[in-house]
Motif scaffolding. Structure first.
Motif, PDB file in Angstrom:
ATOM      1  N   VAL A  88     -13.149 -16.222  41.403  1.00 10.48           N
ATOM      2  CA  VAL A  88     -13.272 -15.684  40.051  1.00 10.48           C
ATOM      3  C   VAL A  88     -12.039 -16.041  39.226  1.00 10.48           C
ATOM      4  CG1 VAL A  88     -13.325 -13.553  38.694  1.00 10.48           C
ATOM      5  CG2 VAL A  88     -14.881 -13.835  40.632  1.00 10.48           C
ATOM      6  N   ARG A  89     -10.856 -15.893  39.819  1.00  8.45           N
ATOM      7  CA  ARG A  89      -9.624 -16.281  39.115  1.00  8.45           C
ATOM      8  C   ARG A  89      -9.626 -17.777  38.791  1.00  8.45           C
ATOM      9  NH1 ARG A  89      -5.744 -12.668  38.326  1.00  8.45           N
ATOM     10  NH2 ARG A  89      -5.431 -10.917  39.772  1.00  8.45           N
ATOM     11  N   GLU A  90     -10.054 -18.574  39.766  1.00 10.79           N
ATOM     12  CA  GLU A  90     -10.110 -20.021  39.569  1.00 10.79           C
ATOM     13  C   GLU A  90     -11.058 -20.368  38.430  1.00 10.79           C
ATOM     14  OE1 GLU A  90     -12.375 -23.448  42.024  1.00 10.79           O
ATOM     15  OE2 GLU A  90     -10.843 -22.381  43.187  1.00 10.79           O
ATOM     16  N   ALA A  91     -12.230 -19.730  38.408  1.00  7.70           N
ATOM     17  CA  ALA A  91     -13.215 -20.006  37.362  1.00  7.70           C
ATOM     18  C   ALA A  91     -12.686 -19.594  35.989  1.00  7.70           C
ATOM     19  CB  ALA A  91     -14.516 -19.264  37.667  1.00  7.70           C
ATOM     20  N   ALA A  92     -12.021 -18.439  35.928  1.00  5.66           N
ATOM     21  CA  ALA A  92     -11.468 -17.973  34.649  1.00  5.66           C
ATOM     22  C   ALA A  92     -10.399 -18.931  34.140  1.00  5.66           C
ATOM     23  CB  ALA A  92     -10.890 -16.570  34.824  1.00  5.66           C
ATOM     24  N   GLN A  93      -9.488 -19.333  35.017  1.00  6.94           N
ATOM     25  CA  GLN A  93      -8.428 -20.256  34.599  1.00  6.94           C
ATOM     26  C   GLN A  93      -8.995 -21.620  34.213  1.00  6.94           C
ATOM     27  OE1 GLN A  93      -5.157 -19.761  34.078  1.00  6.94           O
ATOM     28  NE2 GLN A  93      -5.436 -17.577  34.485  1.00  6.94           N
ATOM     29  N   ALA A  94     -10.021 -22.064  34.935  1.00  5.69           N
ATOM     30  CA  ALA A  94     -10.638 -23.355  34.611  1.00  5.69           C
ATOM     31  C   ALA A  94     -11.334 -23.322  33.252  1.00  5.69           C
ATOM     32  CB  ALA A  94     -11.631 -23.748  35.706  1.00  5.69           C
ATOM     33  N   SER A  95     -11.754 -22.137  32.822  1.00  8.94           N
ATOM     34  CA  SER A  95     -12.435 -22.018  31.528  1.00  8.94           C
ATOM     35  C   SER A  95     -11.465 -22.081  30.352  1.00  8.94           C
ATOM     36  CB  SER A  95     -13.233 -20.708  31.461  1.00  8.94           C
ATOM     37  OG  SER A  95     -12.387 -19.581  31.299  1.00  8.94           O
ATOM     38  N   VAL A  96     -10.167 -21.915  30.606  1.00 11.69           N
ATOM     39  CA  VAL A  96      -9.185 -21.866  29.520  1.00 11.69           C
ATOM     40  C   VAL A  96      -9.111 -23.183  28.739  1.00 11.69           C
ATOM     41  CG1 VAL A  96      -6.734 -21.595  28.952  1.00 11.69           C
ATOM     42  CG2 VAL A  96      -7.836 -20.004  30.542  1.00 11.69           C
ATOM     43  N   PRO A  97      -8.914 -24.341  29.400  1.00 13.40           N
ATOM     44  CA  PRO A  97      -8.886 -25.586  28.613  1.00 13.40           C
ATOM     45  C   PRO A  97     -10.215 -25.884  27.933  1.00 13.40           C
ATOM     46  CG  PRO A  97      -8.816 -26.057  30.977  1.00 13.40           C
ATOM     47  CD  PRO A  97      -8.611 -24.585  30.818  1.00 13.40           C
ATOM     48  N   VAL A  98     -11.315 -25.453  28.528  1.00 10.67           N
ATOM     49  CA  VAL A  98     -12.621 -25.609  27.887  1.00 10.67           C
ATOM     50  C   VAL A  98     -12.655 -24.810  26.594  1.00 10.67           C
ATOM     51  CG1 VAL A  98     -15.102 -25.183  28.119  1.00 10.67           C
ATOM     52  CG2 VAL A  98     -13.783 -26.006  30.088  1.00 10.67           C
ATOM     53  N   MET A  99     -12.195 -23.559  26.681  1.00  7.41           N
ATOM     54  CA  MET A  99     -12.171 -22.709  25.501  1.00  7.41           C
ATOM     55  C   MET A  99     -11.283 -23.305  24.413  1.00  7.41           C
ATOM     56  SD  MET A  99     -10.298 -20.277  23.718  1.00  7.41           S
ATOM     57  CE  MET A  99     -10.932 -19.328  22.345  1.00  7.41           C
ATOM     58  N   ARG A 100     -10.116 -23.808  24.794  1.00  8.56           N
ATOM     59  CA  ARG A 100      -9.188 -24.351  23.793  1.00  8.56           C
ATOM     60  C   ARG A 100      -9.773 -25.562  23.081  1.00  8.56           C
ATOM     61  NH1 ARG A 100      -3.578 -23.663  27.350  1.00  8.56           N
ATOM     62  NH2 ARG A 100      -3.496 -21.375  27.132  1.00  8.56           N
ATOM     63  N   GLN A 101     -10.484 -26.388  23.811  1.00  5.97           N
ATOM     64  CA  GLN A 101     -11.119 -27.548  23.192  1.00  5.97           C
ATOM     65  C   GLN A 101     -12.209 -27.098  22.218  1.00  5.97           C
ATOM     66  OE1 GLN A 101     -12.951 -30.256  25.983  1.00  5.97           O
ATOM     67  NE2 GLN A 101     -13.095 -31.890  24.468  1.00  5.97           N
ATOM     68  N   LEU A 102     -13.023 -26.144  22.649  1.00  4.18           N
ATOM     69  CA  LEU A 102     -14.059 -25.597  21.778  1.00  4.18           C
ATOM     70  C   LEU A 102     -13.441 -24.931  20.555  1.00  4.18           C
ATOM     71  CD1 LEU A 102     -16.336 -23.972  24.513  1.00  4.18           C
ATOM     72  CD2 LEU A 102     -16.964 -25.910  23.063  1.00  4.18           C
ATOM     73  N   TRP A 103     -12.322 -24.242  20.784  1.00  2.00           N
ATOM     74  CA  TRP A 103     -11.656 -23.544  19.689  1.00  2.00           C
ATOM     75  C   TRP A 103     -11.171 -24.513  18.617  1.00  2.00           C
ATOM     76  CZ3 TRP A 103     -11.390 -18.800  17.893  1.00  2.00           C
ATOM     77  CH2 TRP A 103     -10.442 -18.535  16.894  1.00  2.00           C
ATOM     78  N   ASN A 104     -10.498 -25.566  19.042  1.00  2.00           N
ATOM     79  CA  ASN A 104      -9.962 -26.527  18.076  1.00  2.00           C
ATOM     80  C   ASN A 104     -11.075 -27.147  17.235  1.00  2.00           C
ATOM     81  OD1 ASN A 104      -7.358 -26.056  18.972  1.00  2.00           O
ATOM     82  ND2 ASN A 104      -7.372 -27.756  20.416  1.00  2.00           N
ATOM     83  N   ALA A 105     -12.191 -27.463  17.889  1.00  2.26           N
ATOM     84  CA  ALA A 105     -13.325 -28.030  17.153  1.00  2.26           C
ATOM     85  C   ALA A 105     -13.908 -27.005  16.180  1.00  2.26           C
ATOM     86  CB  ALA A 105     -14.398 -28.501  18.130  1.00  2.26           C
ATOM     87  N   ARG A 106     -13.958 -25.750  16.604  1.00  6.31           N
ATOM     88  CA  ARG A 106     -14.529 -24.704  15.757  1.00  6.31           C
ATOM     89  C   ARG A 106     -13.638 -24.441  14.543  1.00  6.31           C
ATOM     90  NH1 ARG A 106     -18.592 -20.877  16.440  1.00  6.31           N
ATOM     91  NH2 ARG A 106     -18.860 -19.817  14.439  1.00  6.31           N
ATOM     92  N   VAL A 107     -12.325 -24.502  14.735  1.00  8.25           N
ATOM     93  CA  VAL A 107     -11.401 -24.311  13.611  1.00  8.25           C
ATOM     94  C   VAL A 107     -11.659 -25.361  12.542  1.00  8.25           C
ATOM     95  CG1 VAL A 107      -8.979 -24.498  12.898  1.00  8.25           C
ATOM     96  CG2 VAL A 107      -9.586 -23.108  14.886  1.00  8.25           C
TER      97      VAL A 107
END
Length: 330
Positions: free
Chosen positions: A258-277
């Motif tokens: 679960v920790r691994e999955a959460a941490q792995a989602s962080v760069p995914v989120m940041r990429q999505l975030w930058n595009a959304r901004v």
């Protein structure tokens, strides 16, 4: 009936009985909540985390996300998770400030100089310490997500100096820190729910609010607040957390996953975030909103009393000193 029982019951009804029956039917399905819409970067990152868990466990573990505040506001879902009615929540640090004092160290106005500075702090030991501090409060901190730079928007005029904010009624989340920050700038802080901001702006109950580009755009606040001033007063992160009740049911290997999955989602989120901004900025500008840059120095200069009030323990002060001393580049 206690408030927590009422909240849990309401959440169960909103999810079609998910809280009541999820574990008996699908023991490996984590029930998650996000106040943002399903297409928002935080919601998409939680969905990605669920797919990661499914792939790594052959479908034994998964996440069912209820986005768009279906199970309540951030404060409500946080409370439900705290006593085990929800498994995973994504919340801004603001509602955590009164629960976990170390979160204040990452919530101070004009603390982070850039997104790189924030990442350098929270991807390392400082972030780990803040996440670890959640357990006594019924939560396991899993990861930090971005929420970009928050700036002020309003219905009256561009904000270029603190004097332009004098006597403005500015909506803030239910956070003493946010209230103190806005009041220190000469405005009048008005804590109301996020879902009430549009109507409040349209009806003149409030003159303005503050948030990041994607929230300003996705909640359609730009339709009723035609001035957006880039104060960038906060780069407060979001937290992804799991209920201790759900965590304690897991095996050691599943906790690690679960920790691994959460941490792995962080760069995914940041990429999505930058595009959304970028998308949100384009939408807002195309709508004719007046956007102006701001010299932050006069605003930042008014924050010392706020810092002094809220940084009240040696542990908080240590974290703040270490964050300030860090360079911007990760």
């Amino acid at each position: 009936m206690k408030r927590r029982d009422l909240l849990a019951g309401a959440a169960a009804l909103a999810a079609g009985g998910a809280l009541a029956g999820c574990r008996s039917r699908l023991a490996g399905t984590f029930l998650a909540a996000d106040a943002q819409p399903a297409d928002y970067p935080t919601s998409q990152a939680v969905e990605w985390m669920g797919r990661y868990l499914e792939q790594r466990t052959g479908g034994r573990l998964s996440i069912k996300l209820y986005a768009g505040a279906q199970l309540g506001s951030e404060t409500e879902t946080l409370e439900i998770a705290g006593f085990g009615g929800l498994d995973i929540v994504r919340v801004n640090l603001a509602p955590l400030n009164s629960i976990a004092p170390l979160t204040i160290a990452a919530s101070l106005p004009f603390l982070f100089r850039s997104a790189d500075h924030l990442h350098r702090a929270l991807d390392g030991e400082v972030g780990d310490e803040i996440l670890a501090s959640m357990r006594p409060h019924g939560l396991i901190g899993l990861a930090f997500y971005d929420s970009g730079a928050r700036s002020f928007y309003n219905t009256l005029r561009p904000i270029r100096t603190p004097a332009d904010m004098r006597a403005m009624k500015i909506r803030v989340p239910g956070s003493d820190l946010y209230v103190a920050m806005v009041n220190a700038l000469g405005a009048n802080a008005v804590p109301i729910a996020y879902g009430e901001v549009y109507q409040g702006l349209a009806q003149g109950v409030i003159d303005g609010a503050e948030n990041n580009w994607p929230s300003f755009e996705s909640a359609r606040h730009f339709e009723v607040a035609p001035y957006y001033s880039l104060t960038r007063h906060l780069l407060t992160p979001e937290m992804l957390a799991m209920s201790v009740t759900a965590w304690d049911r897991l095996t050691g290997s599943d906790r690690a996953l679960v920790r691994e999955a959460a941490q792995a989602s962080v760069p995914v989120m940041r990429q999505l975030w930058n595009a959304r901004v970028e998308k949100a900025r384009s939408t807002v500008l195309a709508a004719g909103v007046a956007v102006n840059e701001v010299d932050i120095a006069p605003f930042s200069a008014l924050m010392r009393p706020v810092w002094d009030t809220f940084v009240s323990t040696p542990e908080q002060a240590s974290l703040v000193r270490r964050i300030v001393a860090m360079g911007d580049d990760a």
